[in-house]
Design a protein around this motif. Sequence first.
Motif, PDB file in Angstrom:
ATOM      1  N   MET A 223       0.828  -1.206   0.000  1.00  0.00           N
ATOM      2  CA  MET A 223       0.000   0.000   0.000  1.00  0.00           C
ATOM      3  C   MET A 223       0.863   1.258   0.000  1.00  0.00           C
ATOM      4  SD  MET A 223      -3.350  -0.813   2.373  1.00  0.00           S
ATOM      5  CE  MET A 223      -2.409  -0.743   3.891  1.00  0.00           C
ATOM      6  N   SER A 224       1.956   1.235   0.765  1.00  0.00           N
ATOM      7  CA  SER A 224       2.828   2.407   0.807  1.00  0.00           C
ATOM      8  C   SER A 224       3.522   2.624  -0.532  1.00  0.00           C
ATOM      9  CB  SER A 224       3.870   2.255   1.916  1.00  0.00           C
ATOM     10  OG  SER A 224       4.839   1.274   1.595  1.00  0.00           O
ATOM     11  N   ALA A 225       3.618   1.553  -1.338  1.00  0.00           N
ATOM     12  CA  ALA A 225       4.199   1.674  -2.682  1.00  0.00           C
ATOM     13  C   ALA A 225       3.166   2.134  -3.710  1.00  0.00           C
ATOM     14  CB  ALA A 225       4.807   0.341  -3.117  1.00  0.00           C
ATOM     15  N   GLY A 226       1.914   2.307  -3.267  1.00  0.00           N
ATOM     16  CA  GLY A 226       0.887   2.832  -4.160  1.00  0.00           C
ATOM     17  C   GLY A 226      -0.049   1.806  -4.757  1.00  0.00           C
ATOM     18  N   ILE A 227       0.016   0.549  -4.286  1.00  0.00           N
ATOM     19  CA  ILE A 227      -0.906  -0.477  -4.777  1.00  0.00           C
ATOM     20  C   ILE A 227      -2.162  -0.430  -3.908  1.00  0.00           C
ATOM     21  CG2 ILE A 227      -1.215  -2.889  -5.381  1.00  0.00           C
ATOM     22  CD1 ILE A 227       1.098  -1.454  -6.845  1.00  0.00           C
TER      23      ILE A 227
END
Length: 305
Positions: A223-227
């Motif tokens: 999630m922190s990577a944008g997924i």
Amino acid sequence: MNYPERVLIKEVGPRDGLQNEKVFLPTQTKIDWINQLSKTGLSYIEITSFVNPKWIPALSDCYEVAKGITREPGVTYAALVPNMKGLEKALLADVDEVAVFMSASDTHNKKNINKSIEETFPVLEETIREAKASGKKVRGYLSTVFGCPYEGHVSPEQAEKVTTKLLEMGVYEVSLGDTIGVGNPRQVESNLNQWTASIPKENLALHFHNTRGMALANTLVGMSAGITTIDGSLGGLGGCPYAKGASGNLATDDLIHMLSEMGIDSGIDLGSLVNAGHFIETSLEKPLISHQMEIARAQKAEQTS
């Protein structure tokens, strides 16, 4: 870490969760469970798999299940298909969306599909083309992206190559699967940084298994990577029939609890989800392994004592 304000949860319990069960769950029970899931706020439910029943006997009633459920507005009802034969049956059942699947490692692909990666591409390309021609969106699953039970390490370059090929063939999204639960947060971060340099984040989803207790931690990194699309299975139900030791999926209810505590919206009501969990664990005559279900059972026992 930067986290999204909202996450889309795709519930795979009725398919990935039930495909390993040794006891055949009655068709009406599956229908009733999916109908309950439809009222929890979930907007995507993978209801079954149109695979040869010889390979997945637990889902041999795929057509009857797909035709028997009550479809709620705003909910996408998807199904897994292996090839054109499976697609034809799924189209007759009028599922909303289909998913194709393959592995990032050649050995697992051969064990799972009985074909090499290169031999699988033409089969899926035809299936994707025909599904889209019939007005269906197509999702892709890619197994063993963080490790293979037969080959061990899978290079991020190999997973990226197959993911890119699937997207080129017409899937709108590839769900990256940690099939045997060997991924760790640092590996997930590194691989995603590499993959998203060439692949749009909106075309990627994450599908973690909790074999070694890493699923939620890996999800946070993703999630922190944008997924922002995550697969889950209620209660942690499921596994992989072709990967020994691959225990349950990331538990949807544990994921929803974490997101809620973090102030991240999922649109899903945890209480309703736990009730649906009670129904399926009673039907299967075994407890679901998620933390939320364990807490709910303990609370229920205390109330009746």
